[in-house]
Design an enzyme around this catalytic site. Sequence first.
Site, PDB file in Angstrom:
ATOM      1  N   GLU A 148     -25.013  38.542   0.850  1.00  0.00           N
ATOM      2  CA  GLU A 148     -24.315  37.379   0.861  1.00  0.00           C
ATOM      3  C   GLU A 148     -23.675  37.145  -0.427  1.00  0.00           C
ATOM      4  OE1 GLU A 148     -27.153  34.178   0.996  1.00  0.00           O
ATOM      5  OE2 GLU A 148     -28.815  35.159  -0.181  1.00  0.00           O
TER       6      GLU A 148
ATOM      7  N   HIS B 105     -26.192  21.964   3.567  1.00  0.00           N
ATOM      8  CA  HIS B 105     -27.490  21.589   4.193  1.00  0.00           C
ATOM      9  C   HIS B 105     -27.462  20.786   5.080  1.00  0.00           C
ATOM     10  CE1 HIS B 105     -31.643  21.121   4.642  1.00  0.00           C
ATOM     11  NE2 HIS B 105     -31.534  22.311   4.754  1.00  0.00           N
TER      12      HIS B 105
ATOM     13  N   ARG C  33     -36.468  29.800   6.145  1.00  0.00           N
ATOM     14  CA  ARG C  33     -36.027  29.539   4.668  1.00  0.00           C
ATOM     15  C   ARG C  33     -37.066  28.992   4.114  1.00  0.00           C
ATOM     16  NH1 ARG C  33     -30.872  27.574   7.642  1.00  0.00           N
ATOM     17  NH2 ARG C  33     -29.170  28.681   6.317  1.00  0.00           N
TER      18      ARG C  33
ATOM     19  N   CYS D  96     -27.192  35.741   9.830  1.00  0.00           N
ATOM     20  CA  CYS D  96     -27.869  34.426   9.847  1.00  0.00           C
ATOM     21  C   CYS D  96     -27.372  33.259   9.443  1.00  0.00           C
ATOM     22  CB  CYS D  96     -29.372  34.690   9.125  1.00  0.00           C
ATOM     23  SG  CYS D  96     -29.342  35.062   7.561  1.00  0.00           S
TER      24      CYS D  96
ATOM     25  N   ARG E  50     -38.067  34.887   4.421  1.00  0.00           N
ATOM     26  CA  ARG E  50     -37.020  34.905   3.198  1.00  0.00           C
ATOM     27  C   ARG E  50     -37.932  34.592   2.111  1.00  0.00           C
ATOM     28  NH1 ARG E  50     -31.358  32.161   2.939  1.00  0.00           N
ATOM     29  NH2 ARG E  50     -32.460  30.260   2.314  1.00  0.00           N
TER      30      ARG E  50
ATOM     31  N   ARG F 165     -18.919  26.012  -1.035  1.00  0.00           N
ATOM     32  CA  ARG F 165     -19.116  25.628   0.202  1.00  0.00           C
ATOM     33  C   ARG F 165     -19.558  24.138   0.498  1.00  0.00           C
ATOM     34  NH1 ARG F 165     -24.997  28.885   1.523  1.00  0.00           N
ATOM     35  NH2 ARG F 165     -25.938  27.108   2.666  1.00  0.00           N
TER      36      ARG F 165
ATOM     37  N   ASN G   8     -22.958  32.088   5.330  1.00  0.00           N
ATOM     38  CA  ASN G   8     -22.711  30.630   4.559  1.00  0.00           C
ATOM     39  C   ASN G   8     -22.306  31.042   2.987  1.00  0.00           C
ATOM     40  OD1 ASN G   8     -23.438  29.726   6.941  1.00  0.00           O
ATOM     41  ND2 ASN G   8     -25.557  28.856   6.077  1.00  0.00           N
ATOM     42  N   ASP G   9     -22.985  31.911   2.497  1.00  0.00           N
ATOM     43  CA  ASP G   9     -22.817  32.197   0.960  1.00  0.00           C
ATOM     44  C   ASP G   9     -21.681  33.460   0.777  1.00  0.00           C
ATOM     45  OD1 ASP G   9     -24.233  30.202  -0.608  1.00  0.00           O
ATOM     46  OD2 ASP G   9     -26.059  31.567   0.034  1.00  0.00           O
TER      47      ASP G   9
HETATM   48  C1  PEP Z   1     -26.497  32.020   4.080  1.00  0.00           C
HETATM   49  O1  PEP Z   1     -25.987  32.167   3.208  1.00  0.00           O
HETATM   50  O2  PEP Z   1     -25.759  32.353   5.324  1.00  0.00           O
HETATM   51  C2  PEP Z   1     -27.709  31.672   4.592  1.00  0.00           C
HETATM   52  C3  PEP Z   1     -28.149  31.842   5.752  1.00  0.00           C
HETATM   53  O3  PEP Z   1     -28.659  31.015   3.513  1.00  0.00           O
HETATM   54  P1  PEP Z   1     -28.642  29.567   2.913  1.00  0.00           P
HETATM   55  O4  PEP Z   1     -27.793  28.743   3.965  1.00  0.00           O
HETATM   56  O5  PEP Z   1     -30.056  29.371   3.179  1.00  0.00           O
HETATM   57  O6  PEP Z   1     -27.815  29.839   1.553  1.00  0.00           O
HETATM   58 MG    MG Z   2     -27.330  31.886   1.424  1.00  0.00          MG
END
Ligand code: PEP
Ligand code: MG
Length: 609
Positions: A464, A220, A327, A535, A363, A498, A487-488
């Site tokens: 995800e 993050h 978010r 995203c 979300r 991650r 990302n996930d």
């Molecule tokens: C993701 O997982 O790609 C995502 C956009 O959500 P976050 O990064 O908030 O987990």
């Molecule tokens: Mg995510």
Amino acid sequence: MRRTLSLYAERVTRGAWLQPIDMEPGDKTEIVVQGVAASQGIAYGQVFVYLQSELELPAYQVEPEKRIDEVARFDRALVVTRQQISKIKNEVEKNIGPEEAAIFDAHLMVLEDEALIGETIREFEASGRNIETCFHQVSSRYVQAFSEIDDEYLRERAGDLRDVAQRVLQNLLGQAENSLSRLADQRIVVGRDITPSESATLDRTAALALVMDSGSRTSHAVIVARSMKIPAVVGMRNLTERVRNGDWAIVDGYDGLVILNPSESTLFRYGKIQEQKKTFEARLMESNRQPAVTLDGVTVSLMANIEKAEDVAKAKAYVADGIGLYRTEFLYMSSAHFPTEQEQYLTYKSVVEAMAPLPVVIRTLDIGGDKPMAGKTELFPKENNPFMGFRAIRFCLEHQDIFKDQLRAILRASHHGKVRLMYPMISGAEELARANVVLAECRAELQARGVPFDDKLEVGVMIEIPSAAATADLLAPDCAFFSVGTNDLIQYMLAIDRVNDRIAHLYEPTHPAILRMLRQVVTEGHRRTLSVSVCGEIAGDPIFAPLLLGLGIDCLSMSPAWLPAVKYMVRSMTMADARALAAEALSMSSPKEIYGRCDAFFRARVRME
Ligand code: PEP
Ligand code: MG
């Protein structure tokens, strides 16, 4: 694989660098340390070493003639701490409310605790060890004792005590005038691991760059750095142990380098890159006013990811086609209590109205994992595998009162513009159906109350979790859109945590498994005329954007600051070429080679000079 995910990438001729870093603090020779490039850009400045989560305490004996001074030093630290806490209390009272400010009364009481202070002095007098060591020892004993008590109220006091003790220690070590949220001056922030709640408070006016010992490109803190358009380098292993506050450094977010004590010639070389970057940046901003249309006439939707209502201004300044990911958990993480339906409604409404008539994808709460809610340990007990634990929709379905407050707030906000609602971490059709049942109850409740909302509100899911991607055909009938959270998805597909720096290099968005999954999700989504967006962080990377669009992704949503770069890429390519790139990539087996093709595609179209 070394990634140069750069729109303005310029190869820097480098000498050999030392790795792992092998220097003593205070050493003034130039040292180049390789990490993982996480956010592009170059910064030069002085370092602020952020060691909030775990202070490094010196341990030494205090000579008898200096003992009075040592106790005076302790007194001073207590006074300063008291002043700081009173100031925070006043600010919180003014900006949030008296109830939230009351928590700091407990903190102030800790500082007056006779037992804690007296015992520290006695320990010091008996052992002669420096006061930090004695205070740490005594306060840790108290924290331990409190956290073992059966009574919930008293157990929570352990957290207060830990917070205050940390602050006292920082003051003793002279670290408090610089905090992550209020840097004394423009600084390169170097930390071990900066948590989402810490990075959310990062001083956006003074942070020049972000460097972390651990972490990966989707931590993050990195997402925050990217949104601020400052360079970030992660996976530096033990850099925090080697640098000192005030050391000079260059952070090269293109090649993932940190250069300590840069020489004149290094500064000159990087200065030239900075100049080119400025010129190019101006060109990007110029093209950003134009529509996102490819050379062969295909219009692409480019949206913004936001975390706070204030981020809307940035989304608008960078001409986003809407908010593709809001978010909402940051609304919860910045509060001492769960925000009420009304509080949320007002916040969401302000975002929706500011963006209208453009869409806002809200979300639902994705709390837990790397985003725990502070001070709510009873709801978020410590887990061994938080990323695979009790988070997001799992939490919401078990705490339907909290979930429903949010759903009603989103529904109400939908009356004021174009809202889309999205569930995070859906693992399959049953979970989606359960969430939709709760949503239907909320609709009925609002109808009964006569409260207006958009009854055509579209509901979508984040793809995800691999099981959701694999069952996209089963999810599609019950939702209106998919948004792929790469990302996930990448971390779960490739089994790469991650935020674990040891394996950050294995986090490969161009792995064939990922491309196949994306293709499948697009195919299943389009079969049911759903729009499919991405995203995750790769959506805001101009090297990956053509591949994603070539795979059939309809919309890319990213940190607002990256919209110009991606738009520039879109305007420099044809969709036919992007499709050919995707087709070729799908036929290949090596993630590195696929990445190489994407990189070549990008370089052939984007010139910096
Ligand atoms: C993701 O997982 O790609 C995502 C956009 O959500 P976050 O990064 O908030 O987990
Ligand atoms: Mg995510």
